[in-house]
Design a protein around this motif. Sequence first.
Motif, PDB file in Angstrom:
ATOM      1  N   ALA A 186       0.841  -1.187   0.000  1.00 60.32           N
ATOM      2  CA  ALA A 186       0.000   0.000   0.000  1.00 60.32           C
ATOM      3  C   ALA A 186       0.874   1.234   0.000  1.00 60.32           C
ATOM      4  O   ALA A 186       2.087   1.166   0.175  1.00 60.32           O
ATOM      5  CB  ALA A 186      -0.925  -0.012   1.223  1.00 60.32           C
ATOM      6  N   GLY A 187       0.223   2.394  -0.211  1.00 59.29           N
ATOM      7  CA  GLY A 187       0.950   3.642  -0.128  1.00 59.29           C
ATOM      8  C   GLY A 187       1.552   4.063  -1.448  1.00 59.29           C
ATOM      9  O   GLY A 187       1.266   3.502  -2.506  1.00 59.29           O
ATOM     10  N   ARG A 188       2.400   5.077  -1.364  1.00 53.73           N
ATOM     11  CA  ARG A 188       3.019   5.629  -2.571  1.00 53.73           C
ATOM     12  C   ARG A 188       4.424   6.117  -2.242  1.00 53.73           C
ATOM     13  O   ARG A 188       4.755   6.347  -1.075  1.00 53.73           O
ATOM     14  CB  ARG A 188       2.174   6.779  -3.135  1.00 53.73           C
ATOM     15  CG  ARG A 188       1.987   7.919  -2.167  1.00 53.73           C
ATOM     16  CD  ARG A 188       1.232   9.079  -2.825  1.00 53.73           C
ATOM     17  NE  ARG A 188      -0.106   8.727  -3.198  1.00 53.73           N
ATOM     18  CZ  ARG A 188      -1.175   8.823  -2.389  1.00 53.73           C
ATOM     19  NH1 ARG A 188      -1.010   9.264  -1.161  1.00 53.73           N
ATOM     20  NH2 ARG A 188      -2.368   8.501  -2.792  1.00 53.73           N
ATOM     21  N   VAL A 189       5.206   6.252  -3.305  1.00 52.21           N
ATOM     22  CA  VAL A 189       6.553   6.801  -3.208  1.00 52.21           C
ATOM     23  C   VAL A 189       6.554   8.148  -3.918  1.00 52.21           C
ATOM     24  O   VAL A 189       6.143   8.240  -5.084  1.00 52.21           O
ATOM     25  CB  VAL A 189       7.595   5.863  -3.835  1.00 52.21           C
ATOM     26  CG1 VAL A 189       8.964   6.527  -3.873  1.00 52.21           C
ATOM     27  CG2 VAL A 189       7.660   4.554  -3.071  1.00 52.21           C
ATOM     28  N   GLN A 232      -1.770   7.522  -8.331  1.00 51.74           N
ATOM     29  CA  GLN A 232      -0.691   6.651  -8.794  1.00 51.74           C
ATOM     30  C   GLN A 232       0.214   6.265  -7.627  1.00 51.74           C
ATOM     31  O   GLN A 232       0.224   6.904  -6.583  1.00 51.74           O
ATOM     32  CB  GLN A 232       0.130   7.357  -9.882  1.00 51.74           C
ATOM     33  CG  GLN A 232      -0.629   7.615 -11.173  1.00 51.74           C
ATOM     34  CD  GLN A 232      -1.380   8.953 -11.140  1.00 51.74           C
ATOM     35  OE1 GLN A 232      -1.377   9.651 -10.132  1.00 51.74           O
ATOM     36  NE2 GLN A 232      -2.041   9.288 -12.248  1.00 51.74           N
ATOM     37  N   ARG A 233       0.998   5.173  -7.828  1.00 46.13           N
ATOM     38  CA  ARG A 233       1.882   4.670  -6.773  1.00 46.13           C
ATOM     39  C   ARG A 233       3.204   5.430  -6.729  1.00 46.13           C
ATOM     40  O   ARG A 233       3.811   5.549  -5.654  1.00 46.13           O
ATOM     41  CB  ARG A 233       2.175   3.170  -7.007  1.00 46.13           C
ATOM     42  CG  ARG A 233       0.946   2.309  -7.143  1.00 46.13           C
ATOM     43  CD  ARG A 233       0.098   2.339  -5.884  1.00 46.13           C
ATOM     44  NE  ARG A 233       0.761   1.787  -4.742  1.00 46.13           N
ATOM     45  CZ  ARG A 233       0.853   0.469  -4.502  1.00 46.13           C
ATOM     46  NH1 ARG A 233       0.323  -0.393  -5.332  1.00 46.13           N
ATOM     47  NH2 ARG A 233       1.461   0.049  -3.416  1.00 46.13           N
ATOM     48  N   PRO A 248       1.461   7.577   7.057  1.00 40.81           N
ATOM     49  CA  PRO A 248       1.987   6.230   7.310  1.00 40.81           C
ATOM     50  C   PRO A 248       2.358   5.464   6.050  1.00 40.81           C
ATOM     51  O   PRO A 248       3.190   4.565   6.086  1.00 40.81           O
ATOM     52  CB  PRO A 248       0.830   5.552   8.069  1.00 40.81           C
ATOM     53  CG  PRO A 248      -0.399   6.319   7.660  1.00 40.81           C
ATOM     54  CD  PRO A 248       0.053   7.727   7.462  1.00 40.81           C
ATOM     55  N   ASP A 249       1.739   5.824   4.907  1.00 43.49           N
ATOM     56  CA  ASP A 249       1.987   5.074   3.675  1.00 43.49           C
ATOM     57  C   ASP A 249       2.673   5.933   2.614  1.00 43.49           C
ATOM     58  O   ASP A 249       2.556   5.663   1.420  1.00 43.49           O
ATOM     59  CB  ASP A 249       0.655   4.535   3.111  1.00 43.49           C
ATOM     60  CG  ASP A 249       0.015   3.531   4.048  1.00 43.49           C
ATOM     61  OD1 ASP A 249       0.768   2.799   4.714  1.00 43.49           O
ATOM     62  OD2 ASP A 249      -1.233   3.480   4.120  1.00 43.49           O
ATOM     63  N   VAL A 250       3.365   6.980   3.044  1.00 46.27           N
ATOM     64  CA  VAL A 250       4.048   7.865   2.099  1.00 46.27           C
ATOM     65  C   VAL A 250       5.543   7.825   2.368  1.00 46.27           C
ATOM     66  O   VAL A 250       5.981   8.085   3.492  1.00 46.27           O
ATOM     67  CB  VAL A 250       3.520   9.316   2.228  1.00 46.27           C
ATOM     68  CG1 VAL A 250       4.265  10.226   1.255  1.00 46.27           C
ATOM     69  CG2 VAL A 250       2.031   9.373   1.948  1.00 46.27           C
ATOM     70  N   ARG A 251       6.318   7.445   1.348  1.00 47.58           N
ATOM     71  CA  ARG A 251       7.778   7.460   1.458  1.00 47.58           C
ATOM     72  C   ARG A 251       8.293   8.559   0.540  1.00 47.58           C
ATOM     73  O   ARG A 251       8.103   8.496  -0.682  1.00 47.58           O
ATOM     74  CB  ARG A 251       8.370   6.110   1.058  1.00 47.58           C
ATOM     75  CG  ARG A 251       7.881   4.942   1.905  1.00 47.58           C
ATOM     76  CD  ARG A 251       8.259   5.132   3.362  1.00 47.58           C
ATOM     77  NE  ARG A 251       9.687   5.233   3.537  1.00 47.58           N
ATOM     78  CZ  ARG A 251      10.491   4.187   3.698  1.00 47.58           C
ATOM     79  NH1 ARG A 251       9.979   2.960   3.717  1.00 47.58           N
ATOM     80  NH2 ARG A 251      11.788   4.364   3.864  1.00 47.58           N
ATOM     81  N   VAL A 252       8.932   9.560   1.106  1.00 51.45           N
ATOM     82  CA  VAL A 252       9.365  10.733   0.355  1.00 51.45           C
ATOM     83  C   VAL A 252      10.880  10.697   0.173  1.00 51.45           C
ATOM     84  O   VAL A 252      11.619  10.480   1.135  1.00 51.45           O
ATOM     85  CB  VAL A 252       8.952  12.028   1.084  1.00 51.45           C
ATOM     86  CG1 VAL A 252       9.382  13.256   0.278  1.00 51.45           C
ATOM     87  CG2 VAL A 252       7.446  12.050   1.312  1.00 51.45           C
ATOM     88  N   HIS A 253      11.318  10.913  -1.051  1.00 47.54           N
ATOM     89  CA  HIS A 253      12.749  10.998  -1.357  1.00 47.54           C
ATOM     90  C   HIS A 253      13.018  12.355  -1.994  1.00 47.54           C
ATOM     91  O   HIS A 253      12.602  12.626  -3.125  1.00 47.54           O
ATOM     92  CB  HIS A 253      13.164   9.870  -2.311  1.00 47.54           C
ATOM     93  CG  HIS A 253      13.044   8.509  -1.711  1.00 47.54           C
ATOM     94  ND1 HIS A 253      14.057   7.923  -0.993  1.00 47.54           N
ATOM     95  CD2 HIS A 253      12.013   7.624  -1.712  1.00 47.54           C
ATOM     96  CE1 HIS A 253      13.668   6.726  -0.582  1.00 47.54           C
ATOM     97  NE2 HIS A 253      12.425   6.524  -0.991  1.00 47.54           N
ATOM     98  N   ARG A 254      13.703  13.204  -1.255  1.00 49.39           N
ATOM     99  CA  ARG A 254      14.020  14.553  -1.749  1.00 49.39           C
ATOM    100  C   ARG A 254      15.343  14.484  -2.504  1.00 49.39           C
ATOM    101  O   ARG A 254      16.408  14.801  -1.971  1.00 49.39           O
ATOM    102  CB  ARG A 254      14.065  15.525  -0.579  1.00 49.39           C
ATOM    103  CG  ARG A 254      12.760  15.568   0.200  1.00 49.39           C
ATOM    104  CD  ARG A 254      12.800  16.554   1.363  1.00 49.39           C
ATOM    105  NE  ARG A 254      11.571  16.442   2.147  1.00 49.39           N
ATOM    106  CZ  ARG A 254      10.436  17.072   1.876  1.00 49.39           C
ATOM    107  NH1 ARG A 254      10.403  17.877   0.814  1.00 49.39           N
ATOM    108  NH2 ARG A 254       9.375  16.917   2.625  1.00 49.39           N
ATOM    109  N   CYS A 255      15.226  14.071  -3.742  1.00 49.90           N
ATOM    110  CA  CYS A 255      16.429  13.807  -4.536  1.00 49.90           C
ATOM    111  C   CYS A 255      17.133  15.089  -4.964  1.00 49.90           C
ATOM    112  O   CYS A 255      18.235  15.030  -5.511  1.00 49.90           O
ATOM    113  CB  CYS A 255      16.061  12.992  -5.775  1.00 49.90           C
ATOM    114  SG  CYS A 255      15.122  11.498  -5.377  1.00 49.90           S
TER     115      CYS A 255
END
Length: 820
Positions: A186-189, A232-233, A248-255
């Motif tokens: 579940a969740g999104r990136v 979208q995922r 809880p289901d959000v993974r954030v990458h500050r590239c």
Amino acid sequence: MKTLAQLHYTSATDGDEPASGGAEPIPARFTAVDAAIPASVLTEAGPLLAYEPPAGTEPGLPDAALRALPESLSYSVLSDGGHLLARTVASRSGQTSRVGFHAHAVHLPPGGRLPGGALPITACRAARWAAATPGRPLPDPLATLPGATGHHAREREGLNDFAVSRGPWLAGVLADLRGLCEPDAAGRVVLVEAQSADVARWIALACVALPDELAERLTFTTYTRRPLRAPQRIVGVLPEDAGELTGPDVRVHRCAGARPEGAVDDAWAETAARIWRNRAPELFREAAELPGEPFAPGPVAVTALCAGIALGTGGRAAAAEWAAERPYALDAKRTRQLVDALTAPGVDERSGPEFDAAGRLFAALDGRSPTTTTAPLAAMLVTEAVRGGNGSLELPGRTAFSGPEGAAVAGVLGPEILTELGSAGVGLDVARTVQLLRVARLLEVDCAELLPSVLDRLAPALLTGGEDGSAPEWAPALLELMDEQFDVRTALLGALDRIAPDSPAGVERLLLRVPLPFTGTQSLPHLRMCAGAPEARAGCGEDRVAALQRVLRAGGMSPFAEPLVLRTAVGLVWEAAAPTAAEARLLLEAATSDAHRAAGTWSHLVAAALASGPGDGEAPELAHDLLRCFPQETGGRVRAALLLLDFAREVGSGAAEPGWAERVRALRAEAEPVEPGVLGQACDAVAGRLLAPERPEAELYALVHSGDADLIAAYDRAARGDSVRARLAADSAYAAGCFTVWTAHPHAGPAWSGVAGALLEEVLRPVVRGLPADRVAAVEEAVGRSGSSGRAEAFRDWNRRERRGLSRLGRRIAGRVRRS
């Protein structure tokens, strides 16, 4: 031929703008739709294709600036299971200066795929996505998607360059994207990049690394202003729209920000990142041809190592583990490449799991691959065993060191092994010592001279720990050592047998946890006793002396021949507790005093006597035997305490010399701090004799006038006993005598006066009150016969009055006696 239904969705043109001319959202509409697309799809497509320009976008942008605005490449799942693949770009809104958008999309019905199995992100980068509605009212179905612009080699190189530039973030992003492919994920990136094209490159990187069947399931959008609302995922967002993205289901990458901290605990993702940083994406296809589950780190790690890419310890461990489970999956060349990579001398920071996996790989290859292939693994393992201190490492067999490679390793490690085995600390760490001895045997290092001292120090260390009953971690290695080396087994069992008399309970616990092999020809009586103790105790119940006999029989050696077996047996049956006095007398009879003296168990017998209670009739007899059998061993305070017990025996048998009270007081002073039971035995024996009908008057007088609290208290206890009360009721002369004693010494001191008065009122008076008149008269007559008429009158007066103080009664009796 399979075709793709397409549609166009665009923002308002001239005349479609809001009448107010305000800043409300620009309306949009479908301008061209393939007839095959259901209306329900159009209802869902509108929100998926809508576009908001970046915040602060000024109207009237030049064409070049308009083209530079982010484009949204998206792949979305529909409610019916179909998909919508689209490209949305900023555009002019008719003749006005407002920034609008145009979306060109193709519809994939449920179960449909792109022509040629192309991945959605690849199709999104095709050359002829339309930026405006075509001239004809209905678009023709597409048979193919046009190829991407430019040369494929140039595109691949650009993707490699991007991967290198994003090296610090690669493993973390790939790990989270892999997580989206897990069942029930579940969740999104959220990928934060300054350019939407870079988000597309991220998705392309992931799709190259992921299996195709999983990569084509990932939905994505490369640009949105509302990342938490996007269905979208994988979601791309500009830095200014990232804000506080939490959930809880959000993974954030500050590239586009600071480098991430910490390592990624995902061997597959870490290995995939290293492949990209080494510009070798073709290795993902090679790895896919190897057996293994999706995202198993083993295939990609093996492929990377064989290609010369350095991996971390997790990747190397995964490669070794995979190859150990499939020793036939690689040909001889790749197997040698893998072994060389795993054993490369420049590799450092190898972990325990990596060495364990290397050990399993050696075991799988041993006998299947040439010695030249396996020898580096064997050398690395024994080097780690010696220098790295890995006590649980699985060692190679002796055949691995039979050639010149083994001699070379022995020449390097042999001196180090001998130096450590000869140091003072060896033996205290069981796992380390066992490992060194095993490696010494593998390399044929001669350590025979050191072996006795090493094993003498090792044996006591085996007894430490294990109070919870579980087998220690070093147990398997120890058993293998004893099975491999007969001389070690013989010497170690002998050392354990020697220390068993001093630590029988510890040796017993060891044997319960570790099944040591002592079933050979060695006698080992103490070890055999420790092994048989649980059954012997269980079979004899509460009879501990019988249990001791059974334990001795298990050892197969008599205490007369080997006295120390007596110490071991006593320790196994009684452990830290002392036997009872009765058990101690039986133990003394079971073996000679010489045997007990040699075994040191005489101290257990002494402890039994001193720990006895006041009513233990066996204790005085035991003390007499101990004084006779161990005159040299018992001295000082202990001897005085035993003499107190023996004095109690003498008083009871009538053999005591005169001066009882003084004897008790003298011995008590020597025996301080004297045990309560020991002092009680002596005092109770004196009190009992002084309450007998034929009591020695001089001893009674001495006790009364001694003022000794212990002796007088014992007399008080004895006088209150049932036997004294029964005799008072049955024997008039005895009752008269007790009255005389309890009233004759009014000035003997407060200790005696208090006890005598209490005995008169609490013991004698209830008895006399219960007697018939003639019996009372008989007591009175007996009192008169024992003294004077004044004493008889005093008895009559005492019998008539209520309870009075002894001092007043004593004064009356003394006065009448003087007057008479």
